[in-house]
Motif scaffolding. Structure first.
Motif, PDB file in Angstrom:
ATOM      1  N   ARG A 130      -3.982 -13.906 -17.015  1.00 56.06           N
ATOM      2  CA  ARG A 130      -2.858 -14.269 -16.848  1.00 56.06           C
ATOM      3  C   ARG A 130      -1.786 -13.314 -17.538  1.00 56.06           C
ATOM      4  NH1 ARG A 130      -5.133 -12.158 -13.221  1.00 56.06           N
ATOM      5  NH2 ARG A 130      -5.858 -13.168 -11.494  1.00 56.06           N
ATOM      6  N   GLY A 154      -9.939 -18.238 -19.059  1.00 47.33           N
ATOM      7  CA  GLY A 154      -7.856 -17.870 -18.801  1.00 47.33           C
ATOM      8  C   GLY A 154      -7.695 -17.322 -20.514  1.00 47.33           C
ATOM      9  N   THR A 174      -6.764 -18.870 -22.878  1.00 46.35           N
ATOM     10  CA  THR A 174      -7.918 -20.137 -23.474  1.00 46.35           C
ATOM     11  C   THR A 174      -8.520 -19.894 -24.960  1.00 46.35           C
ATOM     12  OG1 THR A 174      -9.615 -19.469 -22.410  1.00 46.35           O
ATOM     13  CG2 THR A 174      -8.042 -21.202 -21.481  1.00 46.35           C
ATOM     14  N   VAL A 194      -3.826 -26.627 -21.432  1.00 43.85           N
ATOM     15  CA  VAL A 194      -2.905 -26.521 -20.719  1.00 43.85           C
ATOM     16  C   VAL A 194      -3.947 -25.878 -19.751  1.00 43.85           C
ATOM     17  CG1 VAL A 194      -1.123 -24.715 -19.991  1.00 43.85           C
ATOM     18  CG2 VAL A 194      -0.942 -26.161 -22.315  1.00 43.85           C
ATOM     19  N   ARG A 195      -3.931 -27.233 -18.363  1.00 46.88           N
ATOM     20  CA  ARG A 195      -5.194 -26.308 -17.924  1.00 46.88           C
ATOM     21  C   ARG A 195      -4.575 -25.047 -16.650  1.00 46.88           C
ATOM     22  NH1 ARG A 195      -9.603 -29.804 -17.176  1.00 46.88           N
ATOM     23  NH2 ARG A 195      -9.716 -31.028 -19.237  1.00 46.88           N
ATOM     24  N   SER A 196      -3.680 -25.004 -16.364  1.00 46.91           N
ATOM     25  CA  SER A 196      -2.993 -23.969 -15.598  1.00 46.91           C
ATOM     26  C   SER A 196      -3.285 -22.000 -16.245  1.00 46.91           C
ATOM     27  CB  SER A 196      -1.216 -23.884 -15.262  1.00 46.91           C
ATOM     28  OG  SER A 196      -0.873 -24.017 -16.820  1.00 46.91           O
ATOM     29  N   LEU A 197      -3.505 -22.091 -17.955  1.00 52.80           N
ATOM     30  CA  LEU A 197      -3.816 -21.083 -18.263  1.00 52.80           C
ATOM     31  C   LEU A 197      -5.679 -20.844 -18.089  1.00 52.80           C
ATOM     32  CD1 LEU A 197      -2.255 -21.748 -21.777  1.00 52.80           C
ATOM     33  CD2 LEU A 197      -1.434 -20.305 -19.949  1.00 52.80           C
ATOM     34  N   GLY A 198      -6.715 -20.844 -17.826  1.00 50.53           N
ATOM     35  CA  GLY A 198      -7.410 -20.648 -16.574  1.00 50.53           C
ATOM     36  C   GLY A 198      -8.489 -21.493 -17.788  1.00 50.53           C
ATOM     37  N   LYS A 199      -9.679 -20.460 -17.131  1.00 51.88           N
ATOM     38  CA  LYS A 199     -11.038 -21.553 -17.856  1.00 51.88           C
ATOM     39  C   LYS A 199     -11.282 -21.043 -19.384  1.00 51.88           C
ATOM     40  CE  LYS A 199     -12.729 -21.362 -13.006  1.00 51.88           C
ATOM     41  NZ  LYS A 199     -14.138 -20.566 -11.734  1.00 51.88           N
TER      42      LYS A 199
END
Length: 300
Positions: free
Chosen positions: A190, A264, A266, A274-279
Motif C-alpha cells: 500500500r 505487503g 515487507t 510493522v505488521r500493518s504493512l502487510g504479509k
C-alpha cells in the motif's frame, strides 16, 4: 545518533577495519554524512572483498535497516562487507533518500545522494579492501528507489542492484553500462503500490513495477518476453511467489522480478516488525536470492 549505539559501533579510524560494526562520518559539500560498516568475521584485509550497500526506507535509518533485514547475518555467512548508509532528515531517524521523483517545493535543495554514495565508497576504500568489480546495492522502499538511481547515475561503480518494495523514480535511466536488476515486490503493497502511485499522490512520482522492470530489461538489451515460473508454496503464510526472468541481455545482464502475491510492504523471508504493512512471504528469502544474484554478476 538515534539507534546507532545498539550496534556496538566503533567510531571513525584511519586504520583497516576489523570484524564488527563501525560508524563513519564524512563531509559532503559541507554537510556531515554518516554510514555504518559491518565487517564479517572472516574478513582479511589482504584480499579484495565484495561490498553490499543497503539503503533504508523513508522515515527510518541505517541501524533499523540492519535489524529488520538481517543482512549482517547473511554477510557473516557469505563473507561480504555490508554498508548501511544514512539518508538526511531530522532527529537521526526520520531519514530519506533523494531518489528522484519528488514533486514538492524545495526539491532543488535536497542533497545529491549519488555524490554522497560516490564519496562514501571513496572513504570506505581507505579502510576496507574493496573488490571494485563487486560493489552492489540493495534497499527497501525509498532505499530501493535509490538503488535504481544509482544504477542510472553510478553504473561505473555499482555492479548490480536489488530493490525491494521500491520502484524507479525520476527520469529515464541512462547508465553507462548494463546493470543487472533483481526486484522483489508484493501485490498488496500500500505504500509503493505494485501498479504505481494513485492519482492523488502529490509528493512523490514513481513508476509501476511493470514499467520499472520493462524499462531496465530494455536498457540492458534483454528479450521482451520473460521466462515465468510459479514457485512452490512452501509456507502457510497467505502468499505465493512468481518469478519472471528477462535475459540474458548485453554483457550477460539479467532483470529478474519476484512478485509476492498477497505480500505487503515487507522484506521476503523476514518477519517484518510493522505488521500493518502487510504479509511477508517465507516461500523465498530475499537475502539468499539477492546474494546468489550478486555473485553471478560482477562488473565486467
Amino acid at each position: 545518533m538515534g539507534l546507532l549505539p545498539i550496534l556496538a559501533l566503533t567510531l571513525v579510524t584511519a586504520e583497516p577495519l576489523a570484524p564488527g560494526n563501525h560508524f563513519r562520518i564524512l563531509d559532503v559539500n559541507g554537510v556531515a554524512r554518516s554510514y555504518t560498516v559491518h565487517v564479517p568475521p572472516q574478513y582479511d584485509h589482504d584480499h579484495a572483498t565484495p561490498v553490499v550497500l543497503a539503503f533504508h526506507g523513508a522515515a527510518t535509518n541505517g541501524p533499523i535497516m540492519a535489524l529488520s533485514t538481517g543482512l549482517s547475518e547473511k554477510a557473516d555467512e557469505a563473507g561480504f562487507v555490508v554498508v548501511y548508509p544514512n539518508g538526511t532528515g531530522k532527529a537521526g531517524i526520520f531519514l530519506v533518500w533523494n531518489s528522484g521523483g519528488f514533486v514538492t517545493r524545495g526539491n532543488q535543495e535536497r542533497p545529491d545522494d549519488v555524490v554522497f554514495v560516490a564519496k562514501m565508497l571513496d572513504d570506505l576504500a581507505t579502510v576496507v579492501h574493496i573488490d571494485r568489480s563487486r560493489v552492489y546495492a540493495t534497499g527497501m522502499s525509498n532505499g530501493g528507489m535509490m538503488c535504481y538511481r544509482l544504477a542510472a547515475g553510478l553504473s561505473d561503480r555499482i555492479a548490480a542492484i536489488a530493490p525491494v518494495a521500491g520502484t524507479m523514480a525520476g527520469d529515464y535511466p541512462k547508465p553507462g553500462r548494463p546493470v543487472p536488476v533483481i526486484h522483489f515486490h508484493g501485490t498488496e503493497d500500500r505504500l509503493v503500490p505494485y501498479e504505481g502511485p494513485a492519482e492523488t499522490a502529490k509528493h512523490l512520482s514513481f513508476s509501476s513495477v511493470e514499467k520499472s522492470i520493462r524499462t531496465w530489461a530494455r536498457v540492458n538489451g534483454c528479450p521482451d518476453k520473460p521466462q515465468k515460473t510459479d514457485l512452490p508454496d512452501t509456507a502457510d503464510d497467505g502468499t505465493t511467489v512468481t518469478r519472471e526472468a528477462y535475459g540474458p541481455g548485453r554483457e550477460g545482464a539479467e532483470v529478474i522480478l519476484y512478485t509476492v502475491h498477497g505480500g505487503g510492504h515487507t522484506w521476503p523471508g523476514r518477519d517484518w516488525p510493522v505488521r500493518s504493512l502487510g504479509k511477508s512471504t517465507h516461500d523465498i528469502s530475499a537475502n539468499d536470492l539477492i546474494w546468489e544474484f550478486f555473485e553471478r554478476h560482477p562488473m565486467k
